[in-house]
Design a protein around this motif. Structure first.
Motif, short mmCIF file in Angstrom:
data_model
loop_
_atom_site.label_atom_id
_atom_site.label_comp_id
_atom_site.label_asym_id
_atom_site.label_seq_id
_atom_site.Cartn_x
_atom_site.Cartn_y
_atom_site.Cartn_z
N ALA A 256 0.80 -1.30 0.21
CA ALA A 256 0.09 0.19 -0.05
C ALA A 256 1.08 1.22 -0.08
O ALA A 256 1.60 1.43 0.84
CB ALA A 256 -0.98 0.00 1.22
N VAL A 257 0.67 2.17 -0.87
CA VAL A 257 1.64 3.28 -1.08
C VAL A 257 0.62 4.65 -1.32
O VAL A 257 -0.68 4.44 -1.61
CB VAL A 257 2.35 3.34 -2.28
N SER A 262 -4.09 11.42 -6.44
CA SER A 262 -5.13 11.47 -5.54
C SER A 262 -5.05 12.87 -4.88
O SER A 262 -3.94 13.09 -4.52
CB SER A 262 -5.25 10.50 -4.46
N ASP A 263 -6.25 13.67 -5.00
CA ASP A 263 -6.10 14.97 -4.10
C ASP A 263 -6.87 15.00 -2.77
O ASP A 263 -7.00 15.93 -2.41
CB ASP A 263 -6.79 15.98 -5.05
N GLU A 267 -4.36 6.01 -0.59
CA GLU A 267 -3.50 4.95 -0.63
C GLU A 267 -4.11 4.32 -1.70
O GLU A 267 -5.41 4.18 -2.06
CB GLU A 267 -3.36 4.50 0.45
N LYS A 268 -3.26 3.46 -2.40
CA LYS A 268 -3.57 2.37 -3.54
C LYS A 268 -2.68 1.23 -3.06
O LYS A 268 -1.50 1.37 -2.68
CB LYS A 268 -3.43 3.03 -4.81
N LYS A 269 -2.99 0.23 -3.98
CA LYS A 269 -2.38 -0.88 -3.47
C LYS A 269 -1.39 -1.22 -5.08
O LYS A 269 -2.11 -1.18 -6.26
CB LYS A 269 -3.18 -2.47 -3.22
N VAL A 270 -0.08 -1.60 -5.02
CA VAL A 270 0.51 -1.74 -6.00
C VAL A 270 1.33 -2.99 -5.89
O VAL A 270 1.76 -3.54 -4.96
CB VAL A 270 1.67 -0.44 -6.13
N GLY A 274 11.55 -4.43 -7.45
CA GLY A 274 12.72 -3.60 -7.49
C GLY A 274 12.10 -2.26 -7.44
O GLY A 274 11.60 -1.81 -6.30
N ASN A 275 12.61 -1.20 -8.21
CA ASN A 275 12.35 0.10 -8.08
C ASN A 275 10.85 0.57 -8.98
O ASN A 275 10.54 1.47 -9.10
CB ASN A 275 13.25 1.00 -8.51
N VAL A 276 10.13 -0.54 -9.32
CA VAL A 276 8.95 -0.44 -10.25
C VAL A 276 7.68 -0.74 -9.41
O VAL A 276 7.52 -1.85 -8.87
CB VAL A 276 8.98 -1.27 -11.49
N HIS A 277 6.54 0.04 -9.43
CA HIS A 277 5.22 -0.18 -8.98
C HIS A 277 4.33 -0.14 -10.13
O HIS A 277 4.26 0.78 -11.08
CB HIS A 277 4.74 1.00 -7.92
#
Length: 281
Positions: A256-257, A262-263, A267-270, A274-277
């Motif tokens: 969860a990040v 979003s304004d 949060e959303k689940k990704v 590595g460094n990629v969501h």
């Protein structure tokens, strides 16, 4: 008068990145006879004036890589644009080219980046003077600019009509939003999330197979993880492919990040590799 303060940078011979105030990057590729513009931004300020008075006097075509507001928002300031047939219908988009949507997006970026930009939302984001004529792109469409050729490849995943471009002279891949460190997939390109993942994976594997042959450097359409004029890290595309494979195989790791679009601070689940969501639009 619309702002002409759009910053730009020539990072390779004849290749310019226009920074639309952190909203999106617009690329201009200039040959000996013609030029090619990749995307029209959100439509903040006078993009057309910057292209024609600061970058090139040559005739040019405008290619829209996909149908999101930060790429089609400025389309109505050009007479005609090229767009893939799968992204050519701009009615009923979640976030389209309407004035209020473009202003919402610009305000979101201002708030997220916590910066002051050289434009006024009410003055510099205005109604289109025209609806551009749409010319339909197909896979492997070639634009001969004189001394260099740019080939457009259909690369569905982020949208159904997402396209990327490769400049043969500089061996540069302009990947738009098809690949980056915060990759958003459309659920609508397949009849299920699983099918959408498979389609996106096939697209990026195709690009990965071209590495070292057709291109060497990759530039995505948002410079938040790379800096203006700097290429995307070489590990990003392979990591995105591995992440999609793990999603397809059911072995992906999710976190969860914060949702940068979003304004409301949501949060959303990704899926993470590595460094990629990777998540869904």
């Amino acid at each position: 008068m619309l702002s002409k303060a759009l910053p730009y940078y020539e990072f390779k011979d004849g290749i310019f990145e226009i920074d639309e105030f952190d909203c999106v990057s617009i690329f201009v590729i200039v040959g000996t006879k013609r030029a090619l513009v990749l995307d029209a931004g959100t439509g903040i300020g006078d993009l057309r004036w910057v292209i024609e008075n600061r970058i090139t006097k040559k005739p040019y075509d405008v290619v829209i890589t996909h149908n999101h507001t930060d790429h089609i928002g400025g389309a109505g300031f050009f007479d005609e644009i090229w767009v893939h047939e799968n992204d050519s219908d701009w009615e009923n988009l979640k976030v389209g080219p309407e004035l209020e949507q473009r202003r919402w997006y610009a305000n979101l970026i201002c708030s997220r980046e916590d910066k002051n930009y050289a434009y006024d939302v009410d003055r510099d984001i205005v109604e289109w003077p025209r609806k551009p004529e749409k010319k339909l792109l197909r896979d492997k469409k070639v634009f001969d600019l004189g001394g260099r050729k740019v080939t457009i490849y259909h690369c569905p995943g982020h949208t159904a009509g997402q396209c990327v471009a490769i400049d043969d002279l500089s061996k540069t891949l302009f990947v738009s939003d098809a690949c980056n460190r915060e990759l958003l997939l459309s659920e609508e390109i397949g009849d299920s999330k699983e099918k959408s993942v498979e389609i996106a994976l096939n697209s990026l594997e195709r690009l990965q197979d071209m590495y070292g042959i057709e291109y060497e450097d990759v530039y995505n359409a948002h410079h938040d993880f790379r800096g203006v004029g700097a290429p995307l890290g070489k590990e990003v595309l392979p990591n995105a492919v591995r992440c999609l494979r793990s999603m397809k195989e059911g072995t992906a790791v999710f976190e969860a990040v914060h949702d940068p679009l979003s304004d409301a601070g949501s949060e959303k689940k990704v899926a993470v590799y590595g460094n990629v969501h990777i998540s869904y639009v």
